[in-house]
Design an enzyme around this catalytic site. Structure first.
Site, PDB file in Angstrom:
ATOM      1  N   GLY A  53       0.755  -1.248   0.000  1.00 11.33           N
ATOM      2  CA  GLY A  53       0.000   0.000   0.000  1.00 11.33           C
ATOM      3  C   GLY A  53       0.785   1.298   0.000  1.00 11.33           C
ATOM      4  N   ASP A  79      -5.708  -5.340  -5.313  1.00  4.79           N
ATOM      5  CA  ASP A  79      -4.635  -6.346  -5.205  1.00  4.79           C
ATOM      6  C   ASP A  79      -5.254  -7.708  -4.928  1.00  4.79           C
ATOM      7  OD1 ASP A  79      -1.314  -5.969  -4.699  1.00  4.79           O
ATOM      8  OD2 ASP A  79      -2.179  -7.901  -4.140  1.00  4.79           O
ATOM      9  N   ASP A  95      -8.471  -9.568  -8.856  1.00  3.39           N
ATOM     10  CA  ASP A  95      -7.475  -9.872  -9.880  1.00  3.39           C
ATOM     11  C   ASP A  95      -7.611  -8.850 -11.008  1.00  3.39           C
ATOM     12  OD1 ASP A  95      -5.977 -10.993 -11.906  1.00  3.39           O
ATOM     13  OD2 ASP A  95      -6.701 -13.028 -11.559  1.00  3.39           O
ATOM     14  N   LYS A 160       5.020  -0.399 -13.938  1.00  6.80           N
ATOM     15  CA  LYS A 160       6.350  -1.001 -13.856  1.00  6.80           C
ATOM     16  C   LYS A 160       6.593  -1.852 -15.099  1.00  6.80           C
ATOM     17  CE  LYS A 160       7.320  -3.691 -10.158  1.00  6.80           C
ATOM     18  NZ  LYS A 160       8.172  -3.144  -9.117  1.00  6.80           N
TER      19      LYS A 160
HETATM   20  N1  SAM Z   1       3.011  -0.706  -5.089  1.00  9.89           N
HETATM   21  C1  SAM Z   1       2.964  -1.553  -3.926  1.00  9.89           C
HETATM   22  C2  SAM Z   1       3.368  -0.709  -2.746  1.00  9.89           C
HETATM   23  O1  SAM Z   1       3.881   0.372  -2.968  1.00  9.89           O
HETATM   24  O2  SAM Z   1       3.147  -1.128  -1.605  1.00  9.89           O
HETATM   25  C3  SAM Z   1       3.866  -2.757  -4.077  1.00  9.89           C
HETATM   26  C4  SAM Z   1       3.314  -3.731  -5.100  1.00  9.89           C
HETATM   27  S1  SAM Z   1       4.075  -5.311  -5.018  1.00  9.89           S
HETATM   28  C5  SAM Z   1       5.649  -4.963  -5.703  1.00  9.89           C
HETATM   29  C6  SAM Z   1       3.309  -6.198  -6.320  1.00  9.89           C
HETATM   30  C7  SAM Z   1       1.868  -6.628  -6.027  1.00  9.89           C
HETATM   31  O3  SAM Z   1       1.305  -7.095  -7.252  1.00  9.89           O
HETATM   32  C8  SAM Z   1       1.715  -7.776  -5.035  1.00  9.89           C
HETATM   33  O4  SAM Z   1       1.061  -7.315  -3.879  1.00  9.89           O
HETATM   34  C9  SAM Z   1       0.842  -8.793  -5.787  1.00  9.89           C
HETATM   35  O5  SAM Z   1      -0.156  -9.392  -4.984  1.00  9.89           O
HETATM   36  C10 SAM Z   1       0.214  -7.929  -6.861  1.00  9.89           C
HETATM   37  N2  SAM Z   1      -0.320  -8.676  -8.024  1.00  9.89           N
HETATM   38  C11 SAM Z   1       0.353  -9.538  -8.815  1.00  9.89           C
HETATM   39  N3  SAM Z   1      -0.485 -10.044  -9.753  1.00  9.89           N
HETATM   40  C12 SAM Z   1      -1.710  -9.481  -9.548  1.00  9.89           C
HETATM   41  C13 SAM Z   1      -2.987  -9.605 -10.179  1.00  9.89           C
HETATM   42  N4  SAM Z   1      -3.163 -10.409 -11.227  1.00  9.89           N
HETATM   43  N5  SAM Z   1      -4.022  -8.887  -9.715  1.00  9.89           N
HETATM   44  C14 SAM Z   1      -3.852  -8.077  -8.632  1.00  9.89           C
HETATM   45  N6  SAM Z   1      -2.671  -7.913  -7.985  1.00  9.89           N
HETATM   46  C15 SAM Z   1      -1.615  -8.612  -8.441  1.00  9.89           C
END
Ligand code: SAM
Length: 308
Positions: A53, A79, A95, A160
């Site tokens: 978050g 997420d 998702d 990203k």
């Molecule tokens: N931006 C966030 C922060 O600043 O706290 C960090 C994000 S973290 C690097 C990547 C996130 O992508 C993970 O929490 C993962 O659950 C989510 N994620 C990956 N595939 C996803 C999907 N298909 N749908 C939703 N979330 C997804």
């Protein structure tokens, strides 16, 4: 390892804790904004792949300032994982590849579209670079796809990206929807990482484009949905089936004796010269293919076998 050793190694990790950010990634979004002013005039924003978050925290702190700490600003975070609440941020545990998630976002905006979509999505890294790059690219395309459902025309999309060897294909796909695409590497993103961020400005889908998240491999409604698509939503390329019915059918099993042909066994023309399974075959032949539990057993376990 000392408690503060990570603080010493990673200044952004230390600063994140000092400033109350949930993750050091907060600085990446802050630094993107310093260069591109992406928050200017933004009232509705979607944070895709938001957990834990820190980007949502940045959005809340930057957008809900002064008099705007009310319903004026809407922030929706999505997420797969649940995340601790953040004041002013609506959470969807879902998702980003699903149409239902897009619909839920639009519902929170009361039928309107977002001014900005950000995505810091990352799959679990395998350590196999080609696979990680491929999965990251698929996640970015999923983020682009859901963005076409929820972003208003003229809006911006930040995501990203891994600058791997096939990255120019991704740039071309983004350019179909955004006339201005830049790649930005924030100072807080490690140089050793191929991570960077695409800043895609002025959402301008092709004329007549209808957002669509159907997956022809998973959703088997070809006749109902796909054949009704027209214009830029349907790309048709010629499908050519070679040969005619007099040829052999590659899905059929035939008897060894074929009409007019005498069957005789022939060895394969060229066997593999160095197959990866060769060593395993050799070990098996000599009964040296160890079983995992033998490998894991400690020497003392082997020696001290308790009496029954
Ligand atoms: N931006 C966030 C922060 O600043 O706290 C960090 C994000 S973290 C690097 C990547 C996130 O992508 C993970 O929490 C993962 O659950 C989510 N994620 C990956 N595939 C996803 C999907 N298909 N749908 C939703 N979330 C997804």
């Amino acid at each position: 390892m000392g408690k503060s050793s990570k603080d010493k190694r990673d200044v952004y990790y230390r600063l994140a804790k000092e400033e109350g950010w949930r993750a050091r990634s907060a600085f990446k979004l802050l630094q993107i904004n310093e260069d591109f002013n992406i928050f200017d005039g933004v009232k509705k924003v979607v944070d895709l792949c938001a957990a834990p978050g820190s980007w949502s925290q940045v959005l809340a702190r930057k957008l809900r300032v002064g008099n705007a700490k009310d319903d004026d600003v809407k922030i929706v975070a999505v997420d797969l994982q649940a995340m601790a609440p953040i004041p002013g941020v609506v959470q969807i545990q879902g998702d980003i590849t699903k149409t239902s998630t897009a619909n839920e976002i639009i519902q929170h905006f009361e039928g309107e579209h977002a001014d900005l979509v950000v995505c810091d999505g990352a799959p679990d890294v395998t350590g196999l670079h080609d696979i990680d790059e491929y999965i990251q690219a698929q996640l970015l395309l999923a983020a682009l796809n859901i963005t076409t459902h929820v972003l208003k025309k003229g809006g911006n999309f930040i995501a990203k990206i891994f600058r791997g060897k096939d990255v120019s294909l991704l740039y071309s796909q983004l350019k179909i929807f955004f006339p201005l695409v830049s790649v930005f590497k924030p100072r807080s993103s490690r140089n050793s990482s191929i991570e960077a961020f695409v800043v895609c400005q002025n959402y301008s889908p092709p004329d007549g484009y209808i957002p669509n998240m159907a997956n022809p491999l998973l959703d088997h409604h070809y006749d109902l949905d796909y054949n009704n698509l027209t214009g830029p939503n349907r790309v048709i390329v010629p499908f050519l089936a070679c040969g005619d019915l007099s040829g052999f059918d590659s899905d059929r099993t035939y008897p060894l004796q074929l009409p007019g042909r005498q069957y005789e066994y022939h060895a394969p023309t060229q066997s593999p010269i160095n197959p990866p399974y060769q060593e395993a075959c050799q070990l098996r032949r000599t009964d040296k293919l160890s079983k995992p539990e033998d490998k894991l057993a400690k020497p003392e376990d082997k020696l001290a076998k308790p009496a029954d």
